[in-house]
Design a protein around this motif. Structure first.
Motif, PDB file in Angstrom:
ATOM      1  N   LEU A   1      14.158  81.079  27.416  1.00 24.34           N
ATOM      2  CA  LEU A   1      13.554  79.853  26.883  1.00 24.34           C
ATOM      3  C   LEU A   1      12.300  79.471  27.676  1.00 24.34           C
ATOM      4  O   LEU A   1      11.310  79.002  27.098  1.00 24.34           O
ATOM      5  N   ALA A   2      12.324  79.682  28.972  1.00 24.74           N
ATOM      6  CA  ALA A   2      11.127  79.394  29.781  1.00 24.74           C
ATOM      7  C   ALA A   2       9.980  80.326  29.395  1.00 24.74           C
ATOM      8  O   ALA A   2       8.818  79.896  29.292  1.00 24.74           O
ATOM      9  N   ALA A   3      10.297  81.593  29.162  1.00 25.86           N
ATOM     10  CA  ALA A   3       9.261  82.538  28.721  1.00 25.86           C
ATOM     11  C   ALA A   3       8.755  82.177  27.334  1.00 25.86           C
ATOM     12  O   ALA A   3       7.566  82.345  27.027  1.00 25.86           O
ATOM     13  N   LEU A   4       9.655  81.684  26.480  1.00 24.71           N
ATOM     14  CA  LEU A   4       9.223  81.234  25.152  1.00 24.71           C
ATOM     15  C   LEU A   4       8.267  80.056  25.271  1.00 24.71           C
ATOM     16  O   LEU A   4       7.278  79.965  24.525  1.00 24.71           O
ATOM     17  N   ASP A   5       8.519  79.156  26.206  1.00 21.70           N
ATOM     18  CA  ASP A   5       7.565  78.056  26.453  1.00 21.70           C
ATOM     19  C   ASP A   5       6.199  78.614  26.837  1.00 21.70           C
ATOM     20  O   ASP A   5       5.156  78.138  26.358  1.00 21.70           O
ATOM     21  N   ASP A   6       6.184  79.635  27.693  1.00 19.86           N
ATOM     22  CA  ASP A   6       4.918  80.268  28.086  1.00 19.86           C
ATOM     23  C   ASP A   6       4.217  80.865  26.867  1.00 19.86           C
ATOM     24  O   ASP A   6       2.992  80.744  26.714  1.00 19.86           O
ATOM     25  N   LEU A   7       4.974  81.533  26.018  1.00 19.41           N
ATOM     26  CA  LEU A   7       4.387  82.166  24.842  1.00 19.41           C
ATOM     27  C   LEU A   7       3.819  81.124  23.885  1.00 19.41           C
ATOM     28  O   LEU A   7       2.718  81.306  23.334  1.00 19.41           O
ATOM     29  N   GLU A   8       4.523  80.041  23.700  1.00 19.52           N
ATOM     30  CA  GLU A   8       4.021  78.993  22.803  1.00 19.52           C
ATOM     31  C   GLU A   8       2.741  78.378  23.357  1.00 19.52           C
ATOM     32  O   GLU A   8       1.794  78.107  22.603  1.00 19.52           O
ATOM     33  N   GLU A   9       2.679  78.163  24.665  1.00 16.66           N
ATOM     34  CA  GLU A   9       1.462  77.615  25.268  1.00 16.66           C
ATOM     35  C   GLU A   9       0.293  78.581  25.103  1.00 16.66           C
ATOM     36  O   GLU A   9      -0.830  78.181  24.750  1.00 16.66           O
ATOM     37  N   ALA A  10       0.539  79.863  25.329  1.00 14.39           N
ATOM     38  CA  ALA A  10      -0.517  80.862  25.163  1.00 14.39           C
ATOM     39  C   ALA A  10      -0.968  80.951  23.710  1.00 14.39           C
ATOM     40  O   ALA A  10      -2.172  81.102  23.426  1.00 14.39           O
TER      41      ALA A  10
ATOM     42  N   ARG B   1      14.224  79.928  19.142  1.00 12.73           N
ATOM     43  CA  ARG B   1      14.785  78.789  19.879  1.00 12.73           C
ATOM     44  C   ARG B   1      16.106  78.341  19.272  1.00 12.73           C
ATOM     45  O   ARG B   1      17.080  78.067  19.989  1.00 12.73           O
ATOM     46  N   THR B   2      16.168  78.296  17.947  1.00 10.04           N
ATOM     47  CA  THR B   2      17.398  77.877  17.275  1.00 10.04           C
ATOM     48  C   THR B   2      18.543  78.837  17.577  1.00 10.04           C
ATOM     49  O   THR B   2      19.670  78.417  17.862  1.00 10.04           O
ATOM     50  N   GLU B   3      18.262  80.129  17.518  1.00 10.84           N
ATOM     51  CA  GLU B   3      19.320  81.115  17.763  1.00 10.84           C
ATOM     52  C   GLU B   3      19.782  81.100  19.218  1.00 10.84           C
ATOM     53  O   GLU B   3      20.980  81.264  19.494  1.00 10.84           O
ATOM     54  N   ILE B   4      18.853  80.913  20.155  1.00 11.96           N
ATOM     55  CA  ILE B   4      19.247  80.880  21.566  1.00 11.96           C
ATOM     56  C   ILE B   4      20.094  79.638  21.849  1.00 11.96           C
ATOM     57  O   ILE B   4      21.100  79.708  22.567  1.00 11.96           O
ATOM     58  N   ASP B   5      19.702  78.518  21.271  1.00 11.82           N
ATOM     59  CA  ASP B   5      20.496  77.298  21.447  1.00 11.82           C
ATOM     60  C   ASP B   5      21.908  77.488  20.900  1.00 11.82           C
ATOM     61  O   ASP B   5      22.892  77.069  21.522  1.00 11.82           O
TER      62      ASP B   5
ATOM     63  N   VAL C   1       9.205  88.291  25.167  1.00 17.83           N
ATOM     64  CA  VAL C   1       9.998  87.178  24.659  1.00 17.83           C
ATOM     65  C   VAL C   1      10.875  87.637  23.493  1.00 17.83           C
ATOM     66  O   VAL C   1      12.052  87.261  23.395  1.00 17.83           O
ATOM     67  N   SER C   2      10.321  88.474  22.629  1.00 12.70           N
ATOM     68  CA  SER C   2      11.097  88.980  21.508  1.00 12.70           C
ATOM     69  C   SER C   2      12.283  89.806  21.990  1.00 12.70           C
ATOM     70  O   SER C   2      13.394  89.710  21.447  1.00 12.70           O
ATOM     71  N   LEU C   3      12.072  90.632  23.022  1.00 16.36           N
ATOM     72  CA  LEU C   3      13.186  91.398  23.580  1.00 16.36           C
ATOM     73  C   LEU C   3      14.183  90.484  24.281  1.00 16.36           C
ATOM     74  O   LEU C   3      15.406  90.731  24.217  1.00 16.36           O
ATOM     75  N   GLY C   4      13.698  89.442  24.928  1.00 18.34           N
ATOM     76  CA  GLY C   4      14.616  88.483  25.539  1.00 18.34           C
ATOM     77  C   GLY C   4      15.536  87.867  24.506  1.00 18.34           C
ATOM     78  O   GLY C   4      16.750  87.705  24.742  1.00 18.34           O
ATOM     79  N   TRP C   5      14.982  87.522  23.370  1.00 20.39           N
ATOM     80  CA  TRP C   5      15.774  87.006  22.252  1.00 20.39           C
ATOM     81  C   TRP C   5      16.828  88.024  21.826  1.00 20.39           C
ATOM     82  O   TRP C   5      17.997  87.686  21.607  1.00 20.39           O
ATOM     83  N   MET C   6      16.440  89.282  21.709  1.00 24.51           N
ATOM     84  CA  MET C   6      17.396  90.320  21.331  1.00 24.51           C
ATOM     85  C   MET C   6      18.499  90.467  22.380  1.00 24.51           C
ATOM     86  O   MET C   6      19.671  90.670  22.041  1.00 24.51           O
ATOM     87  N   TRP C   7      18.136  90.360  23.664  1.00 23.63           N
ATOM     88  CA  TRP C   7      19.155  90.471  24.700  1.00 23.63           C
ATOM     89  C   TRP C   7      20.121  89.294  24.673  1.00 23.63           C
ATOM     90  O   TRP C   7      21.317  89.458  24.964  1.00 23.63           O
ATOM     91  N   VAL C   8      19.630  88.119  24.328  1.00 24.26           N
ATOM     92  CA  VAL C   8      20.553  86.990  24.146  1.00 24.26           C
ATOM     93  C   VAL C   8      21.532  87.303  23.012  1.00 24.26           C
ATOM     94  O   VAL C   8      22.742  87.075  23.140  1.00 24.26           O
TER      95      VAL C   8
END
Length: 587
Positions: free
Chosen positions: A488-497, A468-472, A525-532
């Motif tokens: 970030l929306a997918a990260l919210d899903d991952l945190e809830e799960a 989250r810090t790196e994406i921000d 989500v991890s790949l999404g972070w890498m793509w960001v």
């Protein structure tokens, strides 16, 4: 068919622009002189070896396979010579401990070579990969005498290694194994039992083959706490340093497999073979997991490599194959790469492969930090991330590698099903990576059932906070909301799960029911972070072919693949009730 092309430009972009490799290495004692220029020159030479020497042996090795005649294993034509050339060029010692003759290069360089090996010749890559895992176990747990005797020649490639865990009645449940180890008066042990699925168990490369064997001492308790680890060489050393005496084990059979035909997967019979204890009695699983964890990461990289080569072949074919009309109907026939469905398959695979490579590099950097950072707190933090991501790398990259190989085969249509085009071999070879070193279901259960509890449950949330810090920060530096907001929306899903699973900690059925879906959600989500990180590398408005290409692929990932996160979260939250409610006869 197009030849394998090492992706040196992509690696250079990742090391220099995305991960600031030079700065990271400068802060690690012993790596101060390692930089991206050095790494790329090494990898370019390694890639040349893979393309010119190993890939030409891939199809012929698959067709010829290995043979067992009169107790002697023969690998396909050219393999023994290729291995000797590989070892003589120093590739077996790339990341090996310099104290035992290795080059001591960072883990990052090693995993990138491993990817190229897996692309060029999946079966061949197992020989050095398994040897390196055995070296790590010996290096971490054996006494000085065993290290001095075995590590120099294993790191040099003169000797190779294998791991002997599995027994036919036990499978993944190692607590059931029956192989025995009886103490000898000279401090050694007599090993008796049979093992199956032993990759690189024997071959015709020359030199010694060092088996790491799990066995039970006479007074060992039942279960995993009664397992010890033993070093069992094919040839026994003599006081003069020679290895002329054959040890008491043999190849009972070669497994007949779906794929990796050029890799000798052996049934091994240990008939009173002499071995030496590695580590403490009853702590064999602990020692073996040093090798197992190294191999789990290596297998993930195999999935990455098979996806890369399958995409290269399918893309080249799609550019040349003329079929159908253009989307506007004005031209025809056109190269099939113009068709949207073909582009869907190729670009989805490319988004997963390049994202997976970035995640693998980040994880390897964490391994280097954990090993060498001067701050013990930084080492501990990095080691936690490696533990968390090990099952993710193994399972997600091998699942995707297989799926990409199948899609690449589909691009070829009927030709993909025919041996002469080579695609069916990639599908067959890729399949084993989802199975060995712990099936991907086991990896997922490790993540959902054990890793989420590490650091009193704080480890995954520490990882999520970093994302989250790196994406921000990326959004502030180089805005790309059509990518960052979905991630970030997918990260919210991952945190809830994650919170839902942690709330049910200790409920085995709930963890197991959710595990596979949870791991894929975690991986996406991890790949999404890498793509960001890749799409926002450099200042806002940066242009150029590489960054433009990355941004285009990042949008493919965000729009075509990341939406799976919503369904995966729903499956995780559904729990185990519907699965467990069906009676056995309902199947």
């Amino acid at each position: 068919m197009a030849a394998f092309t090492p992706v040196i430009d992509d690696i250079g972009f990742l090391l220099s622009e995305v991960f600031d490799f030079d700065a990271v290495m400068a802060g690690l004692p012993g790596y101060e002189e390692v930089n991206a220029e050095l790494a790329l020159s090494v990898l370019a030479e390694g890639g040349r070896f893979c393309a010119e020497v190993l890939e030409p042996l891939n199809r012929t090795g698959d067709e010829e396979g290995c043979r067992l005649e009169n107790g002697v294993v023969s690998t396909p034509k050219g393999f023994a010579e290729a291995y000797r050339a590989f070892a003589d060029a120093g590739w077996t010692g790339l990341s090996g401990d310099a104290a035992y003759g290795g080059q001591g290069l960072p883990r990052v360089v090693q995993i990138l070579l491993d990817e190229m090996l897996s692309s060029a010749n999946f079966s061949f890559g197992l020989f050095p990969g398994l040897t390196r895992g055995a070296v790590e176990a010996i290096g971490h747990h054996a006494d000085a005498a065993l290290k001095d005797t075995y590590l120099p020649k294993m790191i040099s490639g003169e000797w190779t290694g294998a791991m002997a865990l599995t027994e036919s009645h036990a499978g993944t449940d190692l607590g059931l194994l029956k192989t025995r180890a009886e103490p000898l008066s000279d401090g050694g042990y007599r090993i008796t039992g049979s093992k199956i699925f032993i990759s690189s168990g024997d071959h015709d490369f020359g030199g010694n083959i060092i088996h790491l064997v799990l066995a039970r001492l006479p007074d060992a308790p039942a279960g995993v706490k009664g397992i010890s680890l033993f070093l069992v060489p094919k040839f026994l050393p003599d006081p003069e340093g020679g290895t002329n005496r054959r040890n008491g084990f043999s190849v009972g059979a070669l497994e007949h497999k779906m794929g990796i035909h050029a890799q000798p997967t052996c049934v091994m019979n240990y008939d009173g073979a002499t071995g030496w204890l590695i580590g403490e009695p009853g702590r064999g699983l602990n020692a073996m997991f040093t090798m197992m964890n190294a191999e789990r990461l290596f297998v993930g990289i195999q999935g990455l490599g098979i996806g890369e080569i399958a995409l290269q072949k399918a893309t080249a074919y799609a550019r040349e194959r003329m079929q159908g009309r253009s989307a506007d109907g004005t031209r025809g026939p056109v190269p099939i790469i113009e068709h949207a469905d073909i582009r869907r398959m190729l670009l989805s695979g490319r988004a997963l492969t390049e994202g997976g490579r970035a995640l693998a590099i980040w994880t390897a950097l964490q391994m280097d930090l954990a090993a060498r950072h001067p701050d013990p707190n930084a080492r501990q933090a990095a080691d936690g991330f490696v533990a968390l991501l090990t099952p993710v790398i193994k399972a997600a990259l091998t699942d995707w590698g297989f799926e990409i190989a199948v899609s690449a085969q589909q691009v070829f249509g009927g030709h993909g099903y025919i041996r002469e085009w080579g695609m069916e071999q990639y599908v067959r070879d890729a399949r084993i990576a989802q199975i060995y070193e712990g099936t991907n279901g086991v990896q997922a259960m490790d993540l959902a059932g054990r890793k989420l509890g590490m650091e009193e449950g704080k480890l995954p949330h520490r990882f999520f906070a970093l994302i989250r810090t790196e994406i921000d920060a990326a959004e502030g530096r180089n805005p790309m909301p059509d990518l960052t907001w979905p991630v970030l929306a997918a990260l919210d899903d991952l945190e809830e799960a994650t919170q839902a699973l942690q709330a049910k900690a200790g409920d085995v059925a709930e963890a197991n029911a959710a595990a596979v879906d949870y791991l894929r959600l975690f991986a996406l989500v991890s790949l999404g972070w890498m793509w960001v990180r890749m799409a926002t590398a450099g200042p806002a408005g940066q242009t150029g072919q590489m960054i433009g290409r990355k941004q285009a692929l990042a949008r493919v990932f965000a729009q075509r693949l990341l939406p799976q996160a919503t369904a995966l979260k729903a499956a995780v939250l559904a729990g185990a009730e519907s699965l467990m409610a069906v009676e056995d006869d309902g199947f």
